[in-house]
Design an enzyme around this catalytic site. Structure first.
Site, PDB file in Angstrom:
ATOM      1  N   ARG A 102      -3.935  -8.964   2.326  1.00  0.00           N
ATOM      2  CA  ARG A 102      -4.992  -8.409   3.186  1.00  0.00           C
ATOM      3  C   ARG A 102      -6.318  -8.439   2.442  1.00  0.00           C
ATOM      4  O   ARG A 102      -6.393  -8.022   1.295  1.00  0.00           O
ATOM      5  CB  ARG A 102      -4.695  -6.937   3.508  1.00  0.00           C
ATOM      6  CG  ARG A 102      -3.784  -6.726   4.631  1.00  0.00           C
ATOM      7  CD  ARG A 102      -3.756  -5.334   5.201  1.00  0.00           C
ATOM      8  NE  ARG A 102      -4.379  -4.236   4.497  1.00  0.00           N
ATOM      9  CZ  ARG A 102      -4.652  -3.074   5.054  1.00  0.00           C
ATOM     10  NH1 ARG A 102      -4.395  -2.869   6.337  1.00  0.00           N
ATOM     11  NH2 ARG A 102      -5.163  -2.083   4.371  1.00  0.00           N
ATOM     12  N   THR A 106     -12.001  -6.621   5.184  1.00  0.00           N
ATOM     13  CA  THR A 106     -11.736  -6.821   6.615  1.00  0.00           C
ATOM     14  C   THR A 106     -10.315  -6.432   7.017  1.00  0.00           C
ATOM     15  O   THR A 106     -10.046  -6.280   8.216  1.00  0.00           O
ATOM     16  CB  THR A 106     -11.923  -8.300   6.989  1.00  0.00           C
ATOM     17  OG1 THR A 106     -10.943  -9.066   6.265  1.00  0.00           O
ATOM     18  CG2 THR A 106     -13.321  -8.789   6.628  1.00  0.00           C
ATOM     19  N   ASP A 198      -1.527   2.575  -1.275  1.00  0.00           N
ATOM     20  CA  ASP A 198      -1.263   1.136  -1.378  1.00  0.00           C
ATOM     21  C   ASP A 198       0.106   0.931  -2.010  1.00  0.00           C
ATOM     22  O   ASP A 198       0.297   1.187  -3.210  1.00  0.00           O
ATOM     23  CB  ASP A 198      -2.357   0.462  -2.223  1.00  0.00           C
ATOM     24  CG  ASP A 198      -2.226  -1.054  -2.198  1.00  0.00           C
ATOM     25  OD1 ASP A 198      -1.129  -1.560  -2.514  1.00  0.00           O
ATOM     26  OD2 ASP A 198      -3.207  -1.726  -1.851  1.00  0.00           O
ATOM     27  N   ASP A 201       0.346  -1.513  -5.063  1.00  0.00           N
ATOM     28  CA  ASP A 201      -0.281  -0.955  -6.271  1.00  0.00           C
ATOM     29  C   ASP A 201       0.586   0.140  -6.874  1.00  0.00           C
ATOM     30  O   ASP A 201       0.728   0.233  -8.103  1.00  0.00           O
ATOM     31  CB  ASP A 201      -1.667  -0.390  -5.935  1.00  0.00           C
ATOM     32  CG  ASP A 201      -2.716  -1.485  -5.808  1.00  0.00           C
ATOM     33  OD1 ASP A 201      -2.421  -2.647  -6.152  1.00  0.00           O
ATOM     34  OD2 ASP A 201      -3.842  -1.177  -5.350  1.00  0.00           O
TER      35      ASP A 201
HETATM   36  C1  PRP Z   1       0.263  -4.582   2.446  1.00  0.00           C
HETATM   37  C2  PRP Z   1       1.663  -4.377   2.997  1.00  0.00           C
HETATM   38  C3  PRP Z   1       1.665  -5.251   4.226  1.00  0.00           C
HETATM   39  C4  PRP Z   1       0.244  -5.132   4.707  1.00  0.00           C
HETATM   40  C5  PRP Z   1       0.185  -4.206   5.882  1.00  0.00           C
HETATM   41  O1  PRP Z   1       0.190  -5.756   1.724  1.00  0.00           O
HETATM   42  O2  PRP Z   1       2.664  -4.711   2.088  1.00  0.00           O
HETATM   43  O3  PRP Z   1       2.014  -6.599   3.971  1.00  0.00           O
HETATM   44  O4  PRP Z   1      -0.529  -4.597   3.622  1.00  0.00           O
HETATM   45  O5  PRP Z   1      -1.083  -4.142   6.413  1.00  0.00           O
HETATM   46  P1  PRP Z   1      -1.435  -4.724   7.843  1.00  0.00           P
HETATM   47  O6  PRP Z   1      -0.395  -4.244   8.789  1.00  0.00           O
HETATM   48  O7  PRP Z   1      -2.792  -4.144   8.145  1.00  0.00           O
HETATM   49  O8  PRP Z   1      -1.494  -6.220   7.752  1.00  0.00           O
HETATM   50  P2  PRP Z   1      -1.139  -6.231   0.938  1.00  0.00           P
HETATM   51  O9  PRP Z   1      -1.869  -7.261   1.742  1.00  0.00           O
HETATM   52  O10 PRP Z   1      -1.925  -5.038   0.508  1.00  0.00           O
HETATM   53  O11 PRP Z   1      -0.578  -7.033  -0.278  1.00  0.00           O
HETATM   54  P3  PRP Z   1       0.383  -6.594  -1.491  1.00  0.00           P
HETATM   55  O12 PRP Z   1       1.747  -6.417  -0.904  1.00  0.00           O
HETATM   56  O13 PRP Z   1       0.294  -7.781  -2.374  1.00  0.00           O
HETATM   57  O14 PRP Z   1      -0.151  -5.341  -2.127  1.00  0.00           O
HETATM   58  N1  URA Z   2      -1.000  -1.602   2.926  1.00  0.00           N
HETATM   59  C1  URA Z   2      -0.606  -0.561   2.151  1.00  0.00           C
HETATM   60  O1  URA Z   2      -0.042  -0.773   1.071  1.00  0.00           O
HETATM   61  N2  URA Z   2      -0.848   0.688   2.593  1.00  0.00           N
HETATM   62  C2  URA Z   2      -1.469   0.942   3.754  1.00  0.00           C
HETATM   63  O2  URA Z   2      -1.660   2.115   4.106  1.00  0.00           O
HETATM   64  C3  URA Z   2      -1.870  -0.156   4.541  1.00  0.00           C
HETATM   65  C4  URA Z   2      -1.611  -1.412   4.114  1.00  0.00           C
END
Ligand code: PRP
Ligand code: URA
Length: 207
Positions: A102, A106, A198, A201
């Site tokens: 993500r 945005t 997150d 993280d």
């Molecule tokens: C997080 C989570 C989902 C997404 C959800 O991943 O693991 O894939 O956000 O958000 P959305 O429904 O608004 O798309 P992120 O893109 O933060 O990547 P990561 O798993 O590498 O931390």
């Molecule tokens: N991704 C995350 O890890 N947490 C949130 O709350 C939304 C997207």
């Protein structure tokens, strides 16, 4: 769209620990595994199984062994924290990977990796991603699975938001979602509120 709200007390016990901002990464990882095991068990309740007879030390016993083809697809990175739990339950599962990130400003997801097993048409596909927020990542991943030939897809997530549920319903109405909770909503940065922060993280100690 079928949403399965998983009520098991052990699921909600692990979820409360995951939500707690003071939970350190090592406990967070353990709870991610624990809750994923329980959610995956729920999502596989109707897995096909065949009758077998095995020999106990005292003689033959009839039983059932799971015999369907299961494909597990973690959405990177955070979904990786759920993978070992699902493979513990279904060691024979094939594994695909989808990498989505993500944008921090945005919240729009973009793809950076995809490697899926072949012949998904007859498989039960378990897509694992802990957070369903806007639903952008889920819909992008589900589009990729459909394009790769998957018919039967179930999504397992640990925290979901109404927006994400609605977007998946709009684009993939036949996908079953297994989640313990649908939280209140999203904040200005498209994070789930109250959520757990997150997930990636917290799992990996990055920020
Ligand atoms: C997080 C989570 C989902 C997404 C959800 O991943 O693991 O894939 O956000 O958000 P959305 O429904 O608004 O798309 P992120 O893109 O933060 O990547 P990561 O798993 O590498 O931390
Ligand atoms: N991704 C995350 O890890 N947490 C949130 O709350 C939304 C997207």
């Amino acid at each position: 769209m079928p949403v399965h709200l998983v009520e098991h007390p052990l699921v909600h016990d692990a979820l409360a620990i995951l939500r707690d901002a003071s939970t350190p990464p090592e406990i967070f990882r353990r709870m991610a595994v624990r809750i994923s095991l329980l959610l995956a068990a729920e999502a596989t309740r109707d897995l096909p199984a065949g009758n077998v007879t095995v020999e106990t030390p005292l003689g033959p016993a009839s039983g059932r062994r799971v015999d369907g083809d299961v494909v597990v697809v973690p959405v990177l990175r955070a979904g990786l924290g759920m993978l070992d739990a699902v493979l513990e339950l279904i060691p024979s599962a094939r594994v695909g990977h989808i990498g989505l990130q993500r944008d921090e400003m945005t919240a729009i997801a973009s793809k950076y990796y995809s490697k899926l097993p072949s012949s998904l048409g007859g498989s039960i596909v378990l897509m694992i991603d802990p957070m369903l927020a806007t639903g952008g990542s889920a819909v992008a991943a589900l589009d990729m699975l459909r394009d790769a030939g998957a018919h039967e897809v179930r999504m397992i997530c640990i925290v979901s938001a109404p927006d994400g549920i609605a977007l998946v319903e709009q684009h993939h109405p036949d996908v079953h979602i297994y989640t313990p909770v649908i939280d209140r909503g999203l904040n200005d940065h498209k994070f789930i509120v109250p959520g757990l922060g997150d997930f990636g993280d917290r799992l990996y100690g990055t920020h």
